[in-house]
Structure formats: C-alpha cells, structure tokens
Scaffold this active site. Structure first.
Site, short mmCIF file in Angstrom:
data_model
loop_
_atom_site.label_atom_id
_atom_site.label_comp_id
_atom_site.label_asym_id
_atom_site.label_seq_id
_atom_site.Cartn_x
_atom_site.Cartn_y
_atom_site.Cartn_z
CG ASN A 195 -0.38 -2.81 7.66
OD1 ASN A 195 0.16 -3.57 6.86
ND2 ASN A 195 -1.59 -2.33 7.47
CD GLU A 295 -5.02 -4.19 1.11
OE1 GLU A 295 -5.07 -2.96 1.40
OE2 GLU A 295 -4.63 -5.07 1.89
CB CYS A 329 -5.37 -0.89 4.05
SG CYS A 329 -3.63 -0.94 3.74
CD GLU A 503 -4.13 -9.64 -1.42
OE1 GLU A 503 -4.27 -8.87 -0.46
OE2 GLU A 503 -3.02 -10.04 -1.82
C1 SIN Z 1 -4.22 -4.09 5.54
O1 SIN Z 1 -4.21 -3.22 6.37
O2 SIN Z 1 -3.57 -3.97 4.50
C2 SIN Z 1 -4.97 -5.37 5.72
C3 SIN Z 1 -5.94 -5.31 6.79
C4 SIN Z 1 -6.69 -6.59 7.00
O3 SIN Z 1 -6.46 -7.61 6.35
O4 SIN Z 1 -7.56 -6.58 7.85
#
Ligand code: SIN
Length: 521
Positions: A195, A295, A329, A503
């Site tokens: 993604n 994550e 996410c 992170e």
């Molecule tokens: C993710 O969807 O895993 C990361 C999203 C983000 O860093 O904004």
C-alpha cells in the site's frame, strides 16, 4: 517543502566507501524491455527486474519469474524473479559479511550516504511516483506525495544517525563508573507491504542503515519496482555491496519468510502488514530471540462529537478514509457520529464523496485509483453486503465498477449498526461507515471494543473532552481535530494486536541495542 540538506562532495566521503571496485555495466543495465516501455520514465534504467544480492542484480537460480500487473487495467508491467530459500540464505550471508564493515562506519559517514540517497530520490521524484502509480494504482498526486513522505524518512534517520547517544549512569558502588553505548543489532529482515511501496521501505531501511545495520529486504510481489528503483538509487549513492539486499518472491514466500525469521544470523525482523502474518512472523522469530517490530492491522475509530466543527470533520474524514482509496492501516474504518449532528455530517460527506472521480491513477482527472487486486474488491463487497443485511443503507456508491482493473465506487453507508463485520475487521477499501451514538461513554466503549489499536481520531472543541478522549482511546496514535497524522518524526505504531515497537521518532532504537560498560577506577 523540506529544506535540502547540503551534501558534501564525493571526495569528502571516506576512501573506504568511495573507492569501490567498478562493476560491469552489463549487470546494471539489464532490464526487461517490456517493463521499461510500460513505465515510460525519464530514466528507464530505474526499472530493475532482478533481485539484488551482494551488489549484483540477479535472477532466481531456477529462472522462475513473477508477473507484476497494473491494477488499473490488469496488464502486465514487468516481471521479477521468484526467488526462494537459496537466494535468501545467500542474501543473509552477504548482509552478514557486509555488517562487519558497515557497523564500523562512523555515524557521519552513514548520515552522508543516506542524505545522498535522499537527494537522489528528490531528483527522481517524477519517475518514482510514476512507478508507484503503475504498480499500486494510487493517483500520481498521491504517489508524488508518497515519494515526498518516503524520502522524509531518509532525511529523518540520517539526522538520527549522528544522535545515537549513550549515557553515564552514576554507580552506587564506589570506584565504578557506568556508561552505555548504542550498537547496531546486526542483519535486519525487512518485509514491506504494497500500500506504500516506497515509504514503508525507507521508514524501516532508513532506520536500519542509520543505526549501522545491514538489510535483506523482501518487497511485496504486487509492488516490487519501487523497492528495486530505490535499491538502484542506493547503489548509485554508493552504499557498499551487501549492505542492502533485495529478495523478490511470491509463491515461495513461506520458505523465504521462515528463513528470515529463523536464521540465527538475522537479529531483527520488521514487518508492516496484516496482524495474522505479524503473529506468524513473531512466533517464528522467537526461536532465535530476535528483536522485532511490527506495524500490523488497524481498525481506526473516527468520532464526531456534537461540539465538533462539521466542516473540518468532513474534510478530515475524507482525508482519513479515502486516502489511497482507503488502503492504509491508519484510515478510519468506523465513523461514529453524535446523533445531534448525524444528519448534517452524513449529507455533507455523501455530497463530497459523490464528486470523486475514480479512474486510472495516471489520468489527471482521477481523484481516486483502483484497489490493488480483485481479492481486495471482494473483501469490500463482503463488508458492504454484511452491513446492508444488518440494516445499513447506501448513501453513495456501494458497487464494484465493471471492466478491466479492480475499481470500486467510493461508498458512504448510513445507519450502520455497531455489530457489523467492518467494525471488527480491517476493510482496506473506500467505504465510510456511519454509526450513530449518543454519549461519550457509549462511543468510547464502542471505539475500544476491538483487538486492534493502531490509530484513533475525534473532532471536538471541548478541551476537557479532548484530553479525556485522547487518553481513553486504546490506540498508539490519536488525531484530534485532524484526519491526518502521518509524518516521519512521530512515534508511529500501535497497541494491542496492531503491533509492537515504534517507527519514525524513537524508531532508530528498534535497530540498536544498549550495551553497558562498567569501568572500575
Ligand atoms: C500504513 O498504511 O501501513 C502506513 C500509513 C502511513 O504511514 O500513513
């Protein structure tokens, strides 16, 4: 725009990093002509169709390949090698050899090389964005934003490299002095999702390299070309052979993942993706007691209280829910709206979503691209069917878009009851599900009633409520009066089954260990 960091001329880079043996041009110019044509970049040599081990671009030992397709039309854009156990072991060994040298570079040397890669990313933004759009589907505007986001991790971690301080700890024993130093953990296995084909690599690799670790990266089979282009830029920046290795795989992912987790030489595993896979990797990594950071999945609540600014809340919901067509996410999965502002919020949100233009990410008119593949479309359909069967209503969208490509209509569902599938599972698609609530206590209970705990958002102008709700939400990250939290210098990560570790801010520590040195006087 971030300020450009002044890069020292190459002559300033210490000899052991700059005086490296020249490689044969043959190795570095090989590319599948079909792939180069499909991408049509300014610099087509950024398209690499091989894995990268020990400074060499390589095919799979048995010559097997994986077809990579454009989600906007289903057409093949290139192939990559189907690597397996043999190549994974080779990559781990080469990373281990390189670690002996890389861990002894100075933090300033690592800073300078990472900043060089940052500059190369900036210089190649247009091409890197095009690669993301063609393999992931997101619009060119979003992809350009991702390249900026992705490179910001390099800038952040370069600046972290030179600040990995130890400490002095006063001793209770006379004649003893305690100090700590920070040391890199060793070889890191980095497994990334489709993604954010670029940003999820730099968020991990930037930290690993800055800490003094070497890496074996396993990019997703859906979006490998961003990872390989970054690798090519890292090679051009001058990272020594073996410091960054890339193993591409699809069908052999089971044996590759097992080796990365169970091989004792690998000292750290990091992964972004589903909670199911994170748990599997966690289990396998325990056999050699590795450091891990995951994550994993999310199911973010997004709450609009009765005292919210509704205009702001609609803007925030659109950004949070529909960024990357809902495939993040941290995107809102459950939108809880106070009953007194429900009708107003629902009609304003629906009116805005109805204006979206879904299409190929390469088309300037498109506001939203396709989903990654048909399985993603099926999952979204399943969540909508379930919600409708329990009494929800479609305000906008609700259906897949037929034709080539995996497109889905941006959707707003009203009157969604709290007990639907999407309240417990990550939808990963463009569905805004509106659930009504009456009290703060009730909505907090609903928001926390999940095994996930990545992000949570709410809109309120009551300062007391802002503190109460921010503290009460069981998540790693809270956005209050904003639908966007993602930036390099924040501690990104979740609680509960959404993951382990952070992170970005504090992220470099996930790739280091603290060593005590006690001095007797
Ligand atoms: C993710 O969807 O895993 C990361 C999203 C983000 O860093 O904004």
């Amino acid at each position: 725009m971030p300020v450009k960091f002044p890069i020292p001329p190459l002559s300033v880079v210490p000899p052991r990093l700059s005086q490296r043996s020249p490689r044969t041009t043959l190795i570095f110019t090989r590319m599948a002509s079909n792939a180069a044509v499909a991408f049509g970049l300014k610099d087509n040599s950024l398209i690499k169709t091989q894995g990268f081990i020990g400074g060499k671009w390589l095919d799979a030992s048995d010559g097997a390949t994986i077809s990579v397709t454009n989600p906007a039309n289903g057409e093949e854009i290139g192939t990559i090698p189907e690597m397996g156990l043999k190549e994974t072991k080779e990559a781990i060994n080469t990373a281990s050899t390189a670690f002996k040298m890389w861990k002894n570079t100075t933090a300033k040397e690592r800073h300078d090389l990472i900043m060089k890669l940052y500059t190369l990313m900036k210089e190649n933004t247009e091409d890197l964005a095009k690669i993301i759009t063609l393999e992931n589907g997101k619009t060119l505007t979003e992809a350009t934003g991702e390249v900026v986001y992705s490179s910001s991790f390099l800038e952040w971690f370069a600046e972290e490299a030179v600040r990995t301080y130890g400490e002095h700890i006063p001793s209770p024993a006379p004649g003893v002095r305690n100090v700590t130093i920070m040391q890199p953990v060793g070889v890191c296995a980095i497994l990334t999702p489709w993604n954010f084909p670029s940003a999820m690599i730099t968020r991990k690799l930037g930290a690993a390299l800055a800490a003094g670790c070497t890496a074996v990266v396993k990019p997703p089979p859906e979006t490998p070309f961003s990872a390989l282009a970054l690798t090519e830029l890292a090679r051009r920046a001058g990272f020594p052979d073996g410091v960054i290795n890339v193993v591409t795989t699809f069908k052999n992912v089971g044996e590759v993942g097992k080796e990365l987790c169970e091989n004792g030489v690998v000292r750290k595993v990091t992964f972004t993706g589903s909670t199911t896979v994170a748990k599997l990797l966690y289990k396998m990594s325990s056999s050699t007691m590795k450091k891990v950071s995951f994550e994993a999945g999310g199911n973010s609540p997004f709450i609009i209280f009765d005292d919210a600014n509704i205009d702001d809340a609609v803007d925030g919901a659109i950004l949070c829910k529909f960024r990357s067509s809902g495939q993040t996410c941290v995107c809102a999965n459950r939108i809880y709206v106070h009953s007194s502002v429900y009708a107003e919020f629902a009609s304003r949100l629906a009116a805005r979503v109805a204006q979206f233009k879904v299409g190929s990410g390469m088309d300037k008119e498109s506001t939203h691209g396709p989903l990654i593949h048909d399985r993603a479309v099926q999952k979204v359909e399943g969540h909508i069917t379930d919600a409708l069967s329990k009494g929800a209503q479609v305000l906008v969208g609700g259906k897949r878009i037929n034709g080539p490509g995996s497109f889905f209509e941006p959707t707003v569902l009203a009157d969604v009851p709290p007990n639907v599938r999407l309240a417990n599972e990550e939808t990963f698609g463009p569905v805004a599900a509106l659930i009504k609530f009456d009290t703060e206590e009730e909505v907090l209970q609903l928001a926390n009633n999940t095994d996930y705990g990545l992000a949570g958002y709410f809109y309120s102008r009551d300062v007391g409520r802002v503190w109460r709700v921010a503290e009460a939400l069981e998540v790693g990250m809270v956005g209050t009066n904003t639908g966007y939290i993602s930036q390099a210098p924040i501690p990104f990560g979740g609680v509960k089954e959404s993951g382990l570790g952070r992170e970005g801010a504090h992220g470099i520590k996930e790739y280091m260990q603290t060593k005590l040195i006690a001095f007797g006087l």
